[in-house]
Write an enzyme that holds these catalytic residues in place. Structure first.
Site, PDB file in Angstrom:
ATOM      1  N   GLU A 220       0.848  -1.133   0.001  1.00 30.62           N
ATOM      2  CA  GLU A 220      -0.018   0.153   0.010  1.00 30.62           C
ATOM      3  C   GLU A 220       0.956   1.223   0.097  1.00 30.62           C
ATOM      4  OE1 GLU A 220      -2.022  -1.089   3.500  1.00 30.62           O
ATOM      5  OE2 GLU A 220      -0.951   0.331   5.033  1.00 30.62           O
ATOM      6  N   HIS A 258      -4.058   3.280   8.173  1.00 34.16           N
ATOM      7  CA  HIS A 258      -2.670   2.329   8.812  1.00 34.16           C
ATOM      8  C   HIS A 258      -1.586   3.779   9.092  1.00 34.16           C
ATOM      9  CE1 HIS A 258      -3.334  -1.792   6.863  1.00 34.16           C
ATOM     10  NE2 HIS A 258      -3.930  -1.616   8.064  1.00 34.16           N
TER      11      HIS A 258
END
Lengths: 302, 395
Positions: A220, A258
């Protein structure tokens, strides 16, 4: 074979008496994992009981490892105490610690990482779903499930999966299992900016593991770990790799859930990572719906 | 989390980082008193909002400029009267501007040289890193790109911290000699203490100035704090100014939801950060535009889903909703009931596509089908994205 853990791995659970740790210790026991000890300071001498299992609880990791032969710990300890819990595993001579805890301060983790650097213990996580080496029973029962992943979606097989995200890992695993392809080991390395094990570390292990024939690598936005892994894979990895990068539509400068998922100063973009992966011969899935399909095509299975 | 300039000055004072004297003022009277107590020959009055471009901004009453120099306390009071209680519009605030409720009244210093000094958390080395440059007052990323030789980088061992020899090395590279080197060592050490003791991920002093009378002062500063450490930094957490944040994001954080507003029209509600980003990506891939990032976490209780729907529906640009849940441990049927209840409770009338996969998935899909709600079920993420994009385009 598999990497890091197998059905014989003896696991201790730090934070086994907390609700989160207890729930996942139960699920791991149900999966057939060798949960041999729990550690909760002040509760040594008690037992953690579930479905006929009676797991002894110890005050310290050192005692738990000595008395039960546990070599791996999984950390469910709350953020303020998690860094200390990881260091305790290192001190006790464990081979592997898997830190599930989300929300550990960065300053704690950089000190932990510096302290355990060069030692014999590997750290996976923190802020990760853990790892699963599927077993041979029904719904992959009998394997080693460490952490919070749903065990039943797995199937024993030959694809290695490594990812920074929990639910995206489950997505990839389920796509594979639904198409009849099992996994050797699935490793969630976590979504924090400071982690113990990188994509590259896991790719090296999959490359050496005879049971792993193909790899799915999920990344990511944020940092440059995917680029580094891709560069190494292009030069050294003998096995087909398919990948996916989440966050193509994420705005720069914003943290996407995150702690590590942020594009800053033009670095860590999805485009950059995808380009690096393609340059290394990694087949990048156009959408998260086709992660397994992309691998199977590259692997010559469809 | 960001803080105001006056709060940064207060942190500097607490940790002994040399900076021009200054005080926060919330009323014109306080601005006058602050200016008096400074006893400076030249005073600067600065509007305190998080947006940049303050100096060139305009107030909603027509008053020009969010940063002004003056000489006397009476002038400071007069400036404050025109700034406080009015919205300041800059190129970063949007047309409605930001309400100014606080001013920084500070000693204005003459500048002989502008430098750059920052301490940040460096991901590649997993350690703090000092970045310094003789090119202060400029955009440091542009300096790094065009004249990389003018950037000084010093990595700090987190186990022992910034060492005195490192501060001297940086000072020397910045051309700070003699008494300025002594001042630099003290200032850099104090900044490193500020960085570690308040759990920063960035302290950026730009510019760090040398005055004509050879004083080294931190003039303007930007702080980023580690959200994970706020539990042990009550003093820092108290500096949070919620009026500076997107109200939808503030509301979401109260329900432990991770929400970030975007400018599209297809809202999404997802469990897991990675899957939530991937869902935004697949909406775009299908030809739509995501309206938000929203991670409801591993639990996805009815209360959370209801709160999430309310936040999504608060965005008037939203024309359709995609719910994407991979129920690993969670029972999909429980989640399905949560979605149905939340949709009924919020009176949802927009197109809704639900993709439920995982544990007890078929039962969850049955619950959705029998709910009487006008929703479409999808089997894969791609299917879900295609369906919501088609519905929104048809509407």
């Amino acid at each position: 074979m598999s990497i890091l853990v197998n059905s014989k791995t003896r696991v201790l659970v730090q934070g086994i008496t907390g609700s989160f740790g207890a729930k996942h210790a139960q699920l791991s026991l149900d999966y057939g994992t060798q949960i041999v000890a729990g550690v909760t300071p002040g509760k040594g001498g008690q037992f953690f009981e579930h479905a006929g299992y009676k797991v002894p609880v110890f005050d310290t990791v050192e005692e738990a490892a000595r008395e039960t032969g546990a070599t791996v710990s999984v950390v469910f300890v709350p953020p303020p105490f998690a860094a200390d819990a990881i260091l305790e595993c290192s001190d006790a001579g464990l081979a592997l610690t898997v830190a599930i805890t989300e929300g550990i301060p960065i300053n704690d983790m950089i000190r932990v990482k510096a302290k355990i650097h060069g030692g014999s213990m590997r750290l996976i996580g923190p802020n990760c779903p853990g790892l699963v080496t599927p077993g041979e029973g029904k719904d992959s029962h009998g394997g080693c499930r460490i952490g919070i992943a749903p065990g039943h979606i797995h199937k024993k097989g030959n694809v290695g999966v490594v990812s920074r995200s929990g639910t995206l890992t489950y997505e990839a695993v389920w796509q594979l299992t639904s198409r009849g392809y099992g996994q050797s080991t699935c490793v969630g390395i976590g979504g924090d900016p400071v982690n113990g094990t990188s994509h590259l570390d896991v790719l090296r292990m999959f490359n050496e593991d005879p049971e792993t024939e193909a790899i799915i690598m999920i990344g990511e936005i944020g940092g440059t770990a995917e680029e580094e892994a891709a560069e190494w894979a292009g030069a050294h990895c003998k096995k087909p790799i398919a990948g996916f990068i989440a966050g193509t539509t994420a705005p720069p400068g914003r943290r996407m859930g995150h702690a590590g998922a942020i594009v800053s100063g033009g670095k860590g973009t999805a485009e950059g990572k995808i380009a690096a992966m393609r340059a290394a011969g990694i087949a990048v899935a156009e959408t998260p719906s086709v992660m397994a399909e992309t691998l199977l095509k590259l692997w010559g299975k469809v | 989390m960001n803080i105001h300039e006056y709060q940064a000055r207060e942190l500097f004072q607490k940790f002994g980082v040399a900076s021009p004297k200054g005080k926060a003022a919330f009323t014109p009277e306080e601005a006058e008193q602050a200016a008096t107590s400074l006893g400076a020959s030249q005073i600067v009055v600065k509007a305190q909002i998080h947006a940049g471009g303050r100096g060139k901004g305009t107030f909603d009453n027509g008053f020009k400029g969010g940063v002004h120099l003056c000489k006397t306390p009476a002038e400071a009071r007069h400036l404050a009267e025109q700034m406080l209680g009015h919205a300041l519009i800059t190129h970063q605030t949007g047309p409605e501007g930001k309400l100014v409720s606080t001013l920084l009244v500070a000693e204005a210093v003459d500048i002989a040289k502008e430098l750059y000094f920052a301490i940040l958390f460096d991901r590649t080395t997993s350690a703090p890193m000092v970045i310094a440059s003789t090119e202060g007052g400029m955009d440091i990323e542009a300096v790094a790109e065009h004249t990389p030789e003018k950037i000084i980088r010093v990595s700090v061992d987190p186990l022992i911290g910034l060492q005195p020899y490192q501060t001297r090395k940086i000072a020397a590279a910045l051309g700070l000699r003699g008494s300025l080197m002594t001042q630099a060592t003290k200032l850099f050490t104090a900044l490193y203490r500020t960085y570690t003791e308040t759990d920063c991920t960035l302290v950026e002093v730009n510019p760090l100035v040398v005055t004509p009378d050879n004083r080294l002062l931190a003039l303007d500063a930007k702080f980023n704090f580690d959200d994970n450490a706020l539990y042990r930094q009550p003093g820092v957490a108290a500096l949070r100014d919620k009026s500076e944040e997107d109200p939808r994001e503030v509301a979401a954080s109260e329900f432990n939801l991770n929400y970030i507003g975007l400018d599209g029209n297809i809202a999404c509600l997802v469990n897991g950060a990675g899957l939530a980003m991937a869902t935004m990506d697949i909406i775009q891939h299908a030809g739509g535009k995501p309206a938000n990032f929203l991670d409801v976490g591993g639990g996805a209780t009815k209360e959370q889903v209801t709160a999430a729907f309310n936040i999504i529906l608060g965005d008037k640009a939203v024309k359709g909703i995609l719910v994407n849940i991979f129920g690993g441990i969670m029972d999909c049927d429980v989640i399905a009931h949560g979605i149905v209840d939340a949709a009924k409770e919020t009176g949802l009338s927009l197109p809704l596509v639900v993709r439920l996969e995982g544990n007890n998935g078929p039962a969850g899909k049955k619950t959705l089908a029998e709910s009487g709600l006008k929703l479409q079920s999808a089997s894969t993420m791609a299917d879900a994205a295609d369906k919501i994009v088609a519905s929104v385009h048809a509407a």
